[in-house]
Scaffold this active site. Structure first.
Site, PDB file in Angstrom:
ATOM      1  N   GLY A  81      50.296  18.381  53.192  1.00  0.00           N
ATOM      2  CA  GLY A  81      50.303  18.097  51.245  1.00  0.00           C
ATOM      3  C   GLY A  81      51.750  18.019  51.476  1.00  0.00           C
ATOM      4  O   GLY A  81      53.029  18.641  51.802  1.00  0.00           O
ATOM      5  N   GLY A 159      38.830  12.821  53.699  1.00  0.00           N
ATOM      6  CA  GLY A 159      39.844  12.102  54.775  1.00  0.00           C
ATOM      7  C   GLY A 159      40.157  12.783  56.151  1.00  0.00           C
ATOM      8  O   GLY A 159      39.174  13.141  56.755  1.00  0.00           O
ATOM      9  N   ILE A 161      41.350  15.059  57.565  1.00  0.00           N
ATOM     10  CA  ILE A 161      40.688  17.641  57.485  1.00  0.00           C
ATOM     11  C   ILE A 161      39.509  17.147  57.281  1.00  0.00           C
ATOM     12  O   ILE A 161      38.871  18.133  58.279  1.00  0.00           O
ATOM     13  CB  ILE A 161      41.442  18.271  56.841  1.00  0.00           C
ATOM     14  N   ARG A 182      37.336   8.724  46.081  1.00  0.00           N
ATOM     15  CA  ARG A 182      37.503   7.579  44.722  1.00  0.00           C
ATOM     16  C   ARG A 182      37.003   6.412  45.319  1.00  0.00           C
ATOM     17  O   ARG A 182      36.462   5.246  44.765  1.00  0.00           O
ATOM     18  CB  ARG A 182      38.813   7.627  44.980  1.00  0.00           C
ATOM     19  N   ARG A 241      44.441  23.214  48.244  1.00  0.00           N
ATOM     20  CA  ARG A 241      45.323  23.918  47.357  1.00  0.00           C
ATOM     21  C   ARG A 241      44.677  24.178  46.179  1.00  0.00           C
ATOM     22  O   ARG A 241      43.642  23.834  45.820  1.00  0.00           O
ATOM     23  CB  ARG A 241      46.651  22.791  46.549  1.00  0.00           C
ATOM     24  N   ASP A 265      41.809  30.055  52.417  1.00  0.00           N
ATOM     25  CA  ASP A 265      42.575  29.894  52.260  1.00  0.00           C
ATOM     26  C   ASP A 265      43.785  29.322  51.174  1.00  0.00           C
ATOM     27  O   ASP A 265      45.181  29.536  52.396  1.00  0.00           O
ATOM     28  CB  ASP A 265      42.518  29.064  54.119  1.00  0.00           C
ATOM     29  N   HIS A 289      46.278  31.817  52.975  1.00  0.00           N
ATOM     30  CA  HIS A 289      47.183  30.559  53.701  1.00  0.00           C
ATOM     31  C   HIS A 289      47.601  30.463  54.750  1.00  0.00           C
ATOM     32  O   HIS A 289      48.359  29.989  55.395  1.00  0.00           O
ATOM     33  CB  HIS A 289      48.139  30.516  52.227  1.00  0.00           C
ATOM     34  N   GLY A 291      46.002  27.924  57.269  1.00  0.00           N
ATOM     35  CA  GLY A 291      44.949  27.606  57.890  1.00  0.00           C
ATOM     36  C   GLY A 291      46.184  26.334  59.369  1.00  0.00           C
ATOM     37  O   GLY A 291      45.262  25.605  60.027  1.00  0.00           O
TER      38      GLY A 291
END
Length: 323
Positions: A81, A159, A161, A182, A241, A265, A289, A291
Site C-alpha cells: 500500500g 486484487g 491479496i 470497480r 487499512r 489487523d 498490523h 500481516g
C-alpha cells in the site's frame, strides 16, 4: 577516472542485511539509525541522494523530494500500500516510484484466514472467559461459532491479496465467493467468484474480507449504514487499512451483536490506544498490523525495492512501478 557510485538512502535500520548487501554491491548506501525513523534524520541524510529506499510509513511527499535535491532519480517504498505517498507530486515531477505489491500476498492471506477462524470461532472471547473463570460446561450453545465451510465469503477488493486468500478458501469448501470492485475481474472463474454490487456484498456475505486500497472512495465506506445491512452472523475481517472502516460504527455493531464478530489487523490510529473501545468488546480480535511481518516477506519486499531502484538508476523500467 572512475565514475562515482550512486548514493542510496535507506530510511530504516532494520532492512534485512542481505538486502542491504545486494544494494551495497553497486551503490553507496546510507542507512538511517533511529527506530522509529526520525524526519529530522531523514531530511539531513537525504541530501544528495540519487535514490531512496523508503522503508517506513511516514508521509512521502514533495518536502522529502525537495530535500534530496535535483539529482534524485528514483524512489521505492518497501510496502504494498502507498496511501502515505503523494502520488500526484511524483507524477508532476515524473519521478519513478516503485513499491512491493506481490511480495506481501502470502503472508497477508495467512493472517486473513487466521482472523476468519479466530473471530468466527470466538477465540478472544473464549480466552477472556477462561481468564475470568467463566468457563461454562453445561450449555450446548456456549461460544457457538461460525464455520467457513458452506459459507458465502465476500471480498471488498479482489486484487492480488484477495485472490490469494480466495485460492486458500477453495480448500475450505466455501459455498460461494463474491466480490465488489470497480470493474469485473477477467479471471473470476478461477475462484468460482462473482462480481456483485456493494449492497449485495453486505447483505449476502457470512464473512466479509476487506482487501482494498485506501482511496478517497473507500475511506470510511464501512459505516453504520453498511454494518446495518450485514447478516447478524457476519464475521468482518480487515487486512487492508484502518481508515476504510468507521471504527465507532464497528464498535456499536459488535457491542449490540448487530454482527457476529470482527478480526482486525489494521486500525486507526496505529498503535491503537490501550483504552480504545474496540478493545473492550469480546467479539473482536485485534492484531498490531503484523500481516507482512514474516522473515520471508520482509526479505522479498526488500529485494523488490532494491531491484526497483537498481533498474531505475540504470535507466530501465522498475519491476514493480507504483503508477
Amino acid at each position: 577516472m572512475t565514475s562515482r557510485l550512486f548514493k542510496v538512502l535507506v530510511t530504516h535500520p532494520e532492512v534485512p542485511k542481505q538486502v542491504l548487501d545486494t544494494l551495497k554491491q553497486k551503490c553507496e548506501v546510507i542507512v538511517c539509525k533511529n527506530v522509529p525513523p526520525l524526519k529530522s534524520e531523514v531530511l539531513e541524510k537525504i541530501q544528495g541522494a540519487d535514490a531512496i529506499l523508503w522503508a517506513h510509513y511516514q508521509p512521502l511527499n514533495g518536502e522529502i523530494l525537495d530535500a534530496a535535491g535535483s539529482q534524485l532519480k528514483a524512489v521505492s517504498t518497501m510496502s504494498s500500500g502507498i496511501d502515505y505517498v503523494d502520488i500526484a507530486e511524483f507524477k508532476k515531477r515524473q519521478m519513478p516510484l516503485g513499491h512491493t505489491p506481490r511480495a506481501v500476498n502470502n503472508s497477508v492471506a495467512d493472517i486473513a484466514i487466521g482472523l476468519m477462524i479466530s473471530a468466527g470461532r470466538l477465540f478472544h472471547e473464549g480466552r477472556r472467559m477462561i481468564e475470568t473463570s467463566q468457563w461454562e460446561t453445561d450449555r450446548h450453545d456456549w461460544l457457538m461459532g461460525q464455520e467457513i465451510s458452506d459459507s458465502t465469503v465476500g471480498f471488498f477488493g479482489f486484487g492480488g491479496i484477495g485472490q490469494v486468500i480466495a485460492r486458500r478458501l477453495l480448500s475450505f469448501d466455501v459455498k460461494k465467493i463474491i466480490y465488489n470492485t470497480r470493474t469485473k475481474k477477467p479471471n473470476e472463474a478461477d475462484f468460482n467468484a462473482s462480481h456483485v454490487a456493494f449492497d449485495q456484498l453486505l447483505s449476502d456475505s457470512d464473512f466479509i474480507i476487506v482487501a482494498s486500497p485506501l482511496t478517497p472512495e473507500t475511506k470510511g465506506i464501512f459505516n453504520a449504514e453498511a454494518f446495518a445491512k450485514m447478516k447478524p452472523n457476519c464475521v468482518f475481517v480487515n487486512v487492508a487499512r484502518g481508515q476504510i472502516v468507521d471504527q465507532h460504527a464497528l464498535y456499536n455493531a459488535l457491542k449490540k451483536r448487530q454482527i457476529f464478530a470482527a478480526g482486525l489487523d489494521v486500525t486507526t490510529p496505529e498503535p491503537l490506544p490501550s483504552d480504545d473501545p474496540l478493545l473492550s468488546v469480546p467479539n473482536c480480535i485485534i492484531l498490531p498490523h503484523v500481516g507482512t511481518s514474516t522473515a520471508q516477506t520482509t526479505i522479498k519486499m526488500g529485494n523488490i525495492a532494491v531491484q526497483n531502484i537498481l533498474n531505475a538508476l540504470e535507466g530501465k523500467p522498475m519491476v514493480a512501478p507504483a503508477y
